[in-house]
Enzyme design. Structure first.
Site, PDB file in Angstrom:
ATOM      1  N   HIS A 161      13.978  68.597  -0.753  1.00  0.00           N
ATOM      2  CA  HIS A 161      13.863  69.398   0.470  1.00  0.00           C
ATOM      3  C   HIS A 161      12.783  70.468   0.324  1.00  0.00           C
ATOM      4  CE1 HIS A 161      15.886  71.268   4.123  1.00  0.00           C
ATOM      5  NE2 HIS A 161      15.114  72.260   3.693  1.00  0.00           N
ATOM      6  N   GLU A 162      12.835  71.196  -0.782  1.00  0.00           N
ATOM      7  CA  GLU A 162      11.883  72.296  -0.958  1.00  0.00           C
ATOM      8  C   GLU A 162      10.473  71.788  -1.251  1.00  0.00           C
ATOM      9  OE1 GLU A 162      12.899  74.959   0.107  1.00  0.00           O
ATOM     10  OE2 GLU A 162      15.037  74.510   0.048  1.00  0.00           O
TER      11      GLU A 162
ATOM     12  N   HIS B  59       8.650  71.342   1.935  1.00  0.00           N
ATOM     13  CA  HIS B  59       8.067  72.618   2.370  1.00  0.00           C
ATOM     14  C   HIS B  59       6.790  72.933   1.594  1.00  0.00           C
ATOM     15  CE1 HIS B  59      11.434  73.277   4.895  1.00  0.00           C
ATOM     16  NE2 HIS B  59      12.263  73.728   3.973  1.00  0.00           N
TER      17      HIS B  59
END
Length: 241
Positions: A120-121, A124
């Protein structure tokens, strides 16, 4: 001129406030985590072991690391990851002010959880690398990256949704992505749910359909392996044209 000069400083202060609000260790360390090697002898060894296994074996993460390197933003595990204690139920975050991924060692429960958080990160981080994302001044930019992260990280896999007792809905994946993106925004921004929902609604279609670097929605590890293989073959194809 004074106003123009003050704008970057004001934005930096806002970045630091947001980071310290969610990751209290950021305040003590002046906005930077300990990093992997300097903290290896502290109490976060369990977090470090989970992280290393994720980086070495998870197909989602391996693809994203290759994509980051291909985009000129190679990830260094000693520099760009930090295991820290976090406020609330936050599992991790991307600290754009330091280009670090924070892993919440007090909230990450097991290897599968670590896999999802790092993936997920890294979405980003990939967005931060490839685009001029105004993380702190335009909530729609944050919303777009949160939609992409929920869509591409496995957050909304069938298995995870069954564990949450969410299943059987029409267009279920899209509904999950929308809901997870709103929750992620509310976890790191002091705004109303209505504002977060509006931002997600405004960007949802274009950002949901932006599936780079996977090229498809990786519903499970098999899809992620196929996507990684296709990504690795991309340059070989273009080099032969």
């Amino acid at each position: 001129m004074a106003g123009a000069a003050g704008a970057p400083q004001q934005q930096q202060q806002q970045q630091q406030r947001v980071a310290c609000q969610v990751f209290p260790e950021r305040r003590a360390q002046g906005g930077s985590g300990q990093g992997l090697l300097s903290s290896v002898f502290s109490n976060d060894q369990g977090c470090q072991r989970l992280l290393l296994k994720t980086l070495e074996t998870n197909p989602y993460v391996k693809l994203l690391l290759d994509a980051m390197k291909h985009s000129g933003c190679a990830v260094n595990k000693e520099r760009h990851f930090s295991c820290e204690d976090c406020n609330g139920n936050v599992s991790g975050g991307f600290d754009a002010s330091t280009s670090q991924i924070v892993l919440c060692q007090n909230n990450i429960r097991n290897q599968a959880h670590m896999n999802r958080v790092v993936t997920h990160e890294l979405v980003h981080a990939f967005d931060h690398c490839r685009a001029h994302v105004n993380w702190f001044t335009d909530v729609r930019h944050l919303a777009c990256s949160e939609v992409r992260a929920a869509n591409l990280s496995g957050d909304c896999s069938l298995v995870n949704e069954i564990f949450r007792l969410h299943f059987g809905l029409k267009r279920h994946h899209q509904t999950c992505v929308r809901d997870r993106a709103i929750l992620s925004i509310l976890a790191v921004r002091n705004i109303s749910k209505e504002v977060a929902q509006k931002a997600v609604d405004e960007v949802f279609e274009s950002c949901f359909n932006d599936q780079e670097p996977f090229g498809r929605i990786p519903h499970n590890k098999t899809y992620a392996r196929y996507a990684h293989r296709d990504f690795q073959n991309r340059d070989r194809y273009y080099s032969n044209i």
